[in-house]
Design an enzyme around this catalytic site. Structure first.
Site, PDB file in Angstrom:
ATOM      1  N   GLU A 166       0.889  -1.169   0.000  1.00  0.00           N
ATOM      2  CA  GLU A 166       0.000   0.000   0.000  1.00  0.00           C
ATOM      3  C   GLU A 166       0.919   1.209   0.000  1.00  0.00           C
ATOM      4  O   GLU A 166       1.739   1.366   0.909  1.00  0.00           O
ATOM      5  CB  GLU A 166      -0.899  -0.052   1.227  1.00  0.00           C
ATOM      6  CG  GLU A 166      -1.992   0.977   1.196  1.00  0.00           C
ATOM      7  CD  GLU A 166      -1.914   1.896   2.368  1.00  0.00           C
ATOM      8  OE1 GLU A 166      -1.511   3.062   2.146  1.00  0.00           O
ATOM      9  OE2 GLU A 166      -2.229   1.463   3.484  1.00  0.00           O
ATOM     10  N   CYS A 176      -1.988   8.184   4.449  1.00  0.00           N
ATOM     11  CA  CYS A 176      -2.073   7.759   3.047  1.00  0.00           C
ATOM     12  C   CYS A 176      -3.387   8.214   2.428  1.00  0.00           C
ATOM     13  O   CYS A 176      -3.529   8.234   1.211  1.00  0.00           O
ATOM     14  CB  CYS A 176      -1.907   6.256   2.940  1.00  0.00           C
ATOM     15  SG  CYS A 176      -2.892   5.377   4.140  1.00  0.00           S
TER      16      CYS A 176
HETATM   17  P1  NAP Z   1       9.637   3.841   2.960  1.00  0.00           P
HETATM   18  O1  NAP Z   1      10.827   4.622   2.622  1.00  0.00           O
HETATM   19  O2  NAP Z   1       8.868   3.266   1.842  1.00  0.00           O
HETATM   20  O3  NAP Z   1      10.117   2.676   3.926  1.00  0.00           O
HETATM   21  C1  NAP Z   1       9.208   1.717   4.459  1.00  0.00           C
HETATM   22  C2  NAP Z   1      10.001   0.468   4.828  1.00  0.00           C
HETATM   23  O4  NAP Z   1      10.483  -0.155   3.629  1.00  0.00           O
HETATM   24  C3  NAP Z   1      11.240   0.773   5.669  1.00  0.00           C
HETATM   25  O5  NAP Z   1      11.402  -0.290   6.586  1.00  0.00           O
HETATM   26  C4  NAP Z   1      12.344   0.787   4.651  1.00  0.00           C
HETATM   27  O6  NAP Z   1      13.583   0.432   5.189  1.00  0.00           O
HETATM   28  C5  NAP Z   1      11.901  -0.281   3.676  1.00  0.00           C
HETATM   29  N1  NAP Z   1      12.421  -0.040   2.329  1.00  0.00           N
HETATM   30  C6  NAP Z   1      12.340   1.106   1.625  1.00  0.00           C
HETATM   31  N2  NAP Z   1      12.903   0.947   0.414  1.00  0.00           N
HETATM   32  C7  NAP Z   1      13.330  -0.328   0.359  1.00  0.00           C
HETATM   33  C8  NAP Z   1      14.007  -1.094  -0.630  1.00  0.00           C
HETATM   34  N3  NAP Z   1      14.368  -0.571  -1.797  1.00  0.00           N
HETATM   35  N4  NAP Z   1      14.297  -2.375  -0.353  1.00  0.00           N
HETATM   36  C9  NAP Z   1      13.970  -2.923   0.845  1.00  0.00           C
HETATM   37  N5  NAP Z   1      13.355  -2.242   1.820  1.00  0.00           N
HETATM   38  C10 NAP Z   1      13.035  -0.962   1.587  1.00  0.00           C
HETATM   39  O7  NAP Z   1       8.608   4.656   3.829  1.00  0.00           O
HETATM   40  P2  NAP Z   1       8.834   5.649   5.058  1.00  0.00           P
HETATM   41  O8  NAP Z   1      10.201   5.515   5.618  1.00  0.00           O
HETATM   42  O9  NAP Z   1       7.716   5.421   5.972  1.00  0.00           O
HETATM   43  O10 NAP Z   1       8.635   7.078   4.459  1.00  0.00           O
HETATM   44  C11 NAP Z   1       9.305   7.565   3.337  1.00  0.00           C
HETATM   45  C12 NAP Z   1       8.304   8.170   2.400  1.00  0.00           C
HETATM   46  O11 NAP Z   1       7.256   7.222   2.149  1.00  0.00           O
HETATM   47  C13 NAP Z   1       7.552   9.352   2.922  1.00  0.00           C
HETATM   48  O12 NAP Z   1       8.219  10.547   2.763  1.00  0.00           O
HETATM   49  C14 NAP Z   1       6.275   9.277   2.156  1.00  0.00           C
HETATM   50  O13 NAP Z   1       6.421   9.898   0.916  1.00  0.00           O
HETATM   51  C15 NAP Z   1       6.027   7.853   1.942  1.00  0.00           C
HETATM   52  N6  NAP Z   1       5.036   7.208   2.809  1.00  0.00           N
HETATM   53  C16 NAP Z   1       3.809   6.955   2.337  1.00  0.00           C
HETATM   54  C17 NAP Z   1       2.871   6.334   3.135  1.00  0.00           C
HETATM   55  C18 NAP Z   1       1.519   6.053   2.637  1.00  0.00           C
HETATM   56  O14 NAP Z   1       0.718   5.550   3.408  1.00  0.00           O
HETATM   57  N7  NAP Z   1       1.217   6.319   1.402  1.00  0.00           N
HETATM   58  C19 NAP Z   1       3.170   5.946   4.431  1.00  0.00           C
HETATM   59  C20 NAP Z   1       4.458   6.206   4.903  1.00  0.00           C
HETATM   60  C21 NAP Z   1       5.358   6.816   4.065  1.00  0.00           C
HETATM   61  P3  NAP Z   1      14.573   1.545   5.778  1.00  0.00           P
HETATM   62  O15 NAP Z   1      13.768   2.674   6.282  1.00  0.00           O
HETATM   63  O16 NAP Z   1      15.277   0.802   6.827  1.00  0.00           O
HETATM   64  O17 NAP Z   1      15.419   1.941   4.625  1.00  0.00           O
END
Ligand code: NAP
Length: 524
Positions: free
Chosen positions: A260, A297
């Site tokens: 999601e 989200c």
């Molecule tokens: P994220 O960067 O997508 O990370 C979520 C999880 O996935 C973390 O545990 C991260 O690990 C892991 N991950 C990310 N990229 C990966 C990859 N290439 N391979 C393996 N694992 C990976 O989300 P976030 O840290 O919560 O937030 C970052 C951005 O996501 C926000 O700025 C926002 O834009 C978006 N976000 C969207 C929603 C939504 O509901 N739509 C919710 C939260 C965040 P690490 O952190 O350890 O690298």
């Protein structure tokens, strides 16, 4: 509770890695002292191997036994007391009232799945009895096996270590290996303790639950690539979700990824609605955009309306209210940087006008100003990048020239979790098609309301076409979330004694079954 900073692998703590990271308070940017250890590859492998072994046992457990286990998890989470709330508040800045509500939702999810299991119908038994020209065929749902779960940053309880993905996977009868989010590692460890206590109380195999800490993509990549994992649940960014989806597809034996991801949740407001309720809609929108510092989200990130004095007044009113509303704190540095990046990219487009905000509000904390942007319908149709999710208190008004311009723009929208329409009852004949257009773009369509706030009920659909999710036929909220982690298996001509109870002639579980095309809870 004395925390360790270690990984929790099948009932034991483990800290073999030398790479560490720290918990940070987003309100002050101060770092706590305890180092958290990134899981090593060997630790990831051990967690998955233990989950595979655990599955061999728990796939034979009754629904009743799993339901008792889910209830016990809820009890153990409550037993963590208010320390859990204070820990999450320190690590996320979300505030105690919000976190208190989120905890109730989290324990409620476990108990709701427990109730579902006790009712029994979730197994979806279907029986076609033997006919002269057809064998006996009987099917029901079975757990898929060990599930990898990625905790989200923005819901430290309800979409994290003990979130809906974990609850639905365990309810399905699947062991879980959770990759904790590095934004709230102390809170994650507290949940791991609660799981271990529930496992001990229920006599479940230790590998039913493991939690891996990690800052950086290595832990998650290793986890998804492990052949023992059968499915993935993810909540987070489009970039992260897509990378995990691609990693799962690259495996010699690909597996489903229920990710999601980003959503801008378009809101269409008709002129008649503005004429009747402009103030009320403006207040509701501002509350929805700024709730949780916009880190939902389901945040309304794109608002479409037809140009004219009513629309211009409305946009001015929303901008004024947004600018007057206090700026909230973002969850962590990654989110803050991400928001600065996406807003910077969008505002660099000459077709974008910044009406208010658009910048960091306070450099001592992760604080971004409430932001209102404006563009034209033709600009957004010409450039898909303007549909990017700005994960924070940001919305973009899309001003359309006329009805045709509005409909063409709705047609050009990408997939979303929700779409919303504000209209008046006497417009129903005119807007039917528009409603259908909005339906094609989202998993949930909202009438005269706001998209934030997702009820955990049977009818909820929290999903949508890509890029909102990688699996639009499923939901990550509500009771149907369990089917992401189950699969149907049909038995042909199996003797009654070898069939699972749910499919036996006598219906010993007394559950509702579809027998020869008729729903009944009777015997054959
Ligand atoms: P994220 O960067 O997508 O990370 C979520 C999880 O996935 C973390 O545990 C991260 O690990 C892991 N991950 C990310 N990229 C990966 C990859 N290439 N391979 C393996 N694992 C990976 O989300 P976030 O840290 O919560 O937030 C970052 C951005 O996501 C926000 O700025 C926002 O834009 C978006 N976000 C969207 C929603 C939504 O509901 N739509 C919710 C939260 C965040 P690490 O952190 O350890 O690298």
């Amino acid at each position: 509770m004395q925390l360790t900073g270690h990984n929790y692998i099948a009932g034991s703590t483990s800290a073999e890695g030398t790479e560490t990271f720290f918990s940070v308070d987003p309100r002050s940017k101060t770092r706590a002292d305890l180092p958290f250890h990134n899981a090593t590859s060997a630790e990831v492998d051990r967690a998955v191997d233990a989950a595979v072994a655990a599955f061999g046992e728990i796939r034979n457990y009754s629904s009743e036994r799993i339901a008792d286990f889910l209830d016990e998890i809820a009890n153990q989470i409550e037993a963590l007391g208010d320390n859990l709330l204070h820990s999450a508040d320190r690590e996320t800045g979300l505030g105690l009232p919000r976190l208190t509500g989120e905890r109730a939702r989290t324990t409620g999810q476990f108990r709701a799945f427990g109730a579902l299991l006790r009712e029994g119908d979730y197994l979806r038994p279907i029986i076609n009895s033997e006919q002269p020209d057809q064998p006996s065929i009987r099917q029901m749902q079975f757990p898929v096996g060990p599930v990898a779960i990625f905790a989200a940053s923005n819901f430290p309880f309800a979409f994290a270590v003990a979130g809906g993905d974990t609850a639905s996977a365990l309810a399905a009868g699947c062991p879980v290996v959770v990759k904790a989010h590095p934004g709230h590692p102390a809170t994650s460890e507290m949940f791991a303790r609660a799981f271990d206590a529930a496992i001990a109380a229920g006599g479940f195999p230790a590998g039913t639950f493991s939690m891996l800490q990690g800052a950086g993509i290595d832990v998650g990549q290793r986890l998804v690539a492990h052949d023992g994992i059968e499915a993935v649940g993810f909540t987070g960014s489009l970039r992260g979700g897509r990378a995990i989806y691609d990693a799962a597809a690259r495996r010699p034996r690909p597996i489903p990824v229920f990710a999601e991801m980003g959503s801008v949740n378009p809101v269409v407001i008709t002129g008649a609605a503005l004429e009747e309720r402009a103030d009320e809609i403006a207040d509701g929108l501002v509350a929805s955009i700024t709730m949780g510092t916009g880190q939902f989200c389901t945040n309304p990130g794109l608002i479409l309306l037809q140009d004219g004095p009513l629309a211009q007044n409305f946009i001015a009113a929303v901008s004024e209210k947004m600018s007057a509303a206090p700026a909230g704190v973002l969850l962590n540095e990654t989110i803050a940087r991400g928001l600065q990046g996406t807003v910077g990219q969008t505002t660099a487009n000459p077709q974008i006008e910044v009406l208010t905000g658009g910048a960091v509000a306070d450099s001592d904390s992760f604080c971004f100003s409430n932001t209102v942007l404006q563009t034209t319908a033709s600009a957004i149709r010409a450039d898909d990048s303007l549909q990017v999710e700005h994960f924070g208190p940001v919305t973009l008004f899309v001003v359309c020239e006329d009805d045709a311009d509005l409909r063409a723009t709705v047609n050009a929208l990408e997939g979303n979790l929700t779409s919303t329409i504000h209209a008046e009852a006497d417009e129903l004949d005119d807007i039917g098609d528009l409603l259908h257009q909005l339906r094609e773009k989202a998993g949930r369509v909202i009438w005269n309301g706001f998209p934030t706030g997702v009820a955990v009920v049977h009818a909820m659909q929290h999903g949508g076409p890509y890029p909102a999710t990688t699996a639009p036929g499923t939901t990550s909220v509500g009771m149907n979330a369990i089917y992401r982690f189950m699969r149907p298996i049909a038995f042909q001509n199996l003797p009654d004694a070898l069939l699972p109870d749910a499919l036996k002639d006598g219906n010993p579980l007394g559950i509702l079954r579809l027998v020869d095309d008729v729903y009944t809870d009777g015997a054959l």
